[in-house]
Design a protein around this motif. Structure first.
Motif, PDB file in Angstrom:
ATOM      1  N   ASP A   1      35.092  26.946  37.939  1.00 51.60           N
ATOM      2  CA  ASP A   1      33.896  26.999  38.126  1.00 51.60           C
ATOM      3  C   ASP A   1      33.826  27.798  39.420  1.00 51.60           C
ATOM      4  O   ASP A   1      34.444  27.556  40.431  1.00 51.60           O
ATOM      5  CB  ASP A   1      33.263  25.788  38.386  1.00 51.60           C
ATOM      6  N   VAL A   2      32.764  28.557  39.520  1.00 53.59           N
ATOM      7  CA  VAL A   2      32.498  29.317  40.675  1.00 53.59           C
ATOM      8  C   VAL A   2      30.934  29.029  40.850  1.00 53.59           C
ATOM      9  O   VAL A   2      30.098  29.546  40.084  1.00 53.59           O
ATOM     10  CB  VAL A   2      32.785  30.821  40.568  1.00 53.59           C
ATOM     11  N   GLU A   3      30.630  28.459  41.942  1.00 51.19           N
ATOM     12  CA  GLU A   3      29.282  28.222  42.513  1.00 51.19           C
ATOM     13  C   GLU A   3      28.562  29.487  42.876  1.00 51.19           C
ATOM     14  O   GLU A   3      29.144  30.213  43.526  1.00 51.19           O
ATOM     15  CB  GLU A   3      29.282  27.136  43.577  1.00 51.19           C
ATOM     16  N   VAL A   4      27.294  29.518  42.266  1.00 53.71           N
ATOM     17  CA  VAL A   4      26.616  30.893  42.334  1.00 53.71           C
ATOM     18  C   VAL A   4      26.441  31.090  43.976  1.00 53.71           C
ATOM     19  O   VAL A   4      26.514  32.178  44.370  1.00 53.71           O
ATOM     20  CB  VAL A   4      25.334  30.695  41.754  1.00 53.71           C
ATOM     21  N   PHE A   5      26.156  30.092  44.829  1.00 54.39           N
ATOM     22  CA  PHE A   5      25.725  30.360  46.063  1.00 54.39           C
ATOM     23  C   PHE A   5      26.976  31.002  46.870  1.00 54.39           C
ATOM     24  O   PHE A   5      26.851  31.523  47.957  1.00 54.39           O
ATOM     25  CB  PHE A   5      25.276  29.141  46.747  1.00 54.39           C
ATOM     26  N   ARG A   6      28.260  30.442  46.434  1.00 51.48           N
ATOM     27  CA  ARG A   6      29.332  31.030  47.158  1.00 51.48           C
ATOM     28  C   ARG A   6      29.697  32.724  46.767  1.00 51.48           C
ATOM     29  O   ARG A   6      30.655  33.404  47.481  1.00 51.48           O
ATOM     30  CB  ARG A   6      30.619  30.231  46.654  1.00 51.48           C
ATOM     31  N   ILE A   7      28.987  33.162  45.636  1.00 52.55           N
ATOM     32  CA  ILE A   7      29.260  34.451  45.296  1.00 52.55           C
ATOM     33  C   ILE A   7      28.733  35.511  46.221  1.00 52.55           C
ATOM     34  O   ILE A   7      27.658  35.417  46.863  1.00 52.55           O
ATOM     35  CB  ILE A   7      28.594  34.960  43.901  1.00 52.55           C
ATOM     36  N   ARG A   8      29.515  36.594  46.693  1.00 50.06           N
ATOM     37  CA  ARG A   8      29.190  37.594  47.650  1.00 50.06           C
ATOM     38  C   ARG A   8      29.200  39.096  47.204  1.00 50.06           C
ATOM     39  O   ARG A   8      28.429  39.712  47.585  1.00 50.06           O
ATOM     40  CB  ARG A   8      30.213  37.628  48.824  1.00 50.06           C
ATOM     41  N   ASP A   9      29.637  39.140  46.035  1.00 54.51           N
ATOM     42  CA  ASP A   9      29.894  40.523  45.473  1.00 54.51           C
ATOM     43  C   ASP A   9      30.054  40.433  43.870  1.00 54.51           C
ATOM     44  O   ASP A   9      30.946  39.614  43.498  1.00 54.51           O
ATOM     45  CB  ASP A   9      30.695  41.652  46.116  1.00 54.51           C
ATOM     46  N   VAL A  10      29.497  41.340  42.958  1.00 53.66           N
ATOM     47  CA  VAL A  10      29.946  41.336  41.556  1.00 53.66           C
ATOM     48  C   VAL A  10      30.305  42.736  41.179  1.00 53.66           C
ATOM     49  O   VAL A  10      29.042  43.659  41.526  1.00 53.66           O
ATOM     50  CB  VAL A  10      28.767  40.880  40.877  1.00 53.66           C
ATOM     51  N   VAL A  11      31.230  43.183  40.744  1.00 55.69           N
ATOM     52  CA  VAL A  11      31.645  44.520  40.271  1.00 55.69           C
ATOM     53  C   VAL A  11      31.903  44.714  38.829  1.00 55.69           C
ATOM     54  O   VAL A  11      32.734  43.564  38.624  1.00 55.69           O
ATOM     55  CB  VAL A  11      32.758  44.912  41.300  1.00 55.69           C
ATOM     56  N   SER A  12      31.445  45.644  38.297  1.00 54.25           N
ATOM     57  CA  SER A  12      31.866  45.799  36.893  1.00 54.25           C
ATOM     58  C   SER A  12      32.707  47.000  36.729  1.00 54.25           C
ATOM     59  O   SER A  12      32.231  47.872  37.390  1.00 54.25           O
ATOM     60  CB  SER A  12      30.196  45.851  35.891  1.00 54.25           C
ATOM     61  N   LYS A  13      33.590  46.939  35.775  1.00 53.10           N
ATOM     62  CA  LYS A  13      34.793  47.968  35.818  1.00 53.10           C
ATOM     63  C   LYS A  13      34.544  48.217  34.379  1.00 53.10           C
ATOM     64  O   LYS A  13      34.895  47.536  33.368  1.00 53.10           O
ATOM     65  CB  LYS A  13      35.946  47.667  36.477  1.00 53.10           C
ATOM     66  N   GLN A  14      34.691  49.844  34.212  1.00 51.34           N
ATOM     67  CA  GLN A  14      34.835  50.125  32.708  1.00 51.34           C
ATOM     68  C   GLN A  14      35.975  51.441  32.683  1.00 51.34           C
ATOM     69  O   GLN A  14      35.433  52.455  33.132  1.00 51.34           O
ATOM     70  CB  GLN A  14      33.751  50.292  31.950  1.00 51.34           C
ATOM     71  N   ALA A  15      37.201  51.242  32.150  1.00 53.54           N
ATOM     72  CA  ALA A  15      37.810  52.499  31.786  1.00 53.54           C
ATOM     73  C   ALA A  15      37.091  53.290  30.476  1.00 53.54           C
ATOM     74  O   ALA A  15      36.147  52.616  29.914  1.00 53.54           O
ATOM     75  CB  ALA A  15      39.240  52.018  31.227  1.00 53.54           C
ATOM     76  N   ILE A  16      37.582  54.530  30.349  1.00 50.09           N
ATOM     77  CA  ILE A  16      36.837  55.290  29.435  1.00 50.09           C
ATOM     78  C   ILE A  16      37.086  54.788  28.166  1.00 50.09           C
ATOM     79  O   ILE A  16      35.994  54.516  27.346  1.00 50.09           O
ATOM     80  CB  ILE A  16      37.345  56.945  29.518  1.00 50.09           C
TER      81      ILE A  16
END
Length: 136
Positions: free
Chosen positions: A66-81
């Motif tokens: 479980d990751v509490e939303v208030f603790r989130i600092r950054d969200v990165v999406s990665k997609q290879a080709i």
């Protein structure tokens, strides 16, 4: 606490998804088929709520993170080709626990941009003071 206050504080689901079977790749997918498909049963299950991101994985041994939303600092999406061609990708959540930084990777998520936006929207909602409607 009155009943309307309890209902207002209830945790609501924003997004429920799971790791795509296509995320295993050609080699791992072939090995998985040879092993009677058991690795497919242990895929990640991802649930984004108004208060946390829940990642469950495993078949023989279940792990829930479980990751509490208030603790989130950054969200990165990665997609290879090849992931873009299949419409899947990875979402990396960077959160803090005390002074240390944690990294959580959601693998093979369908439409990773939408998932990262859902997490971002939950974070924005939790960052605003409750009951405040104006921004002045």
């Amino acid at each position: 606490m009155t009943l309307p206050e309890e209902m207002a504080m209830a945790e609501t689901d924003i997004l429920v998804t799971r790791e795509s079977r296509r995320s295993f790749g050609l080699l791992r997918g072939g090995l998985a088929l040879l092993m009677l498909g058991l690795p497919f049963l242990g895929r990640q299950r991802i649930r984004v709520t108004s208060e946390r991101v829940i990642v469950e994985e495993g078949f023989w041994t279940k792990v829930r993170d479980d990751v509490e939303v208030f603790r989130i600092r950054d969200v990165v999406s990665k997609q290879a080709i090849w992931h873009r061609l299949l419409g899947i990708g990875d979402v990396v959540i960077k959160a803090t626990e005390g002074r240390a930084e944690e990294t959580h990777t959601l693998r093979g998520v369908p439409d990773p941009v939408a998932v990262s936006e859902a997490i971002r929207a939950a974070w924005n909602a939790s960052a605003r003071p409750r009951g405040s409607t104006n921004l002045d």
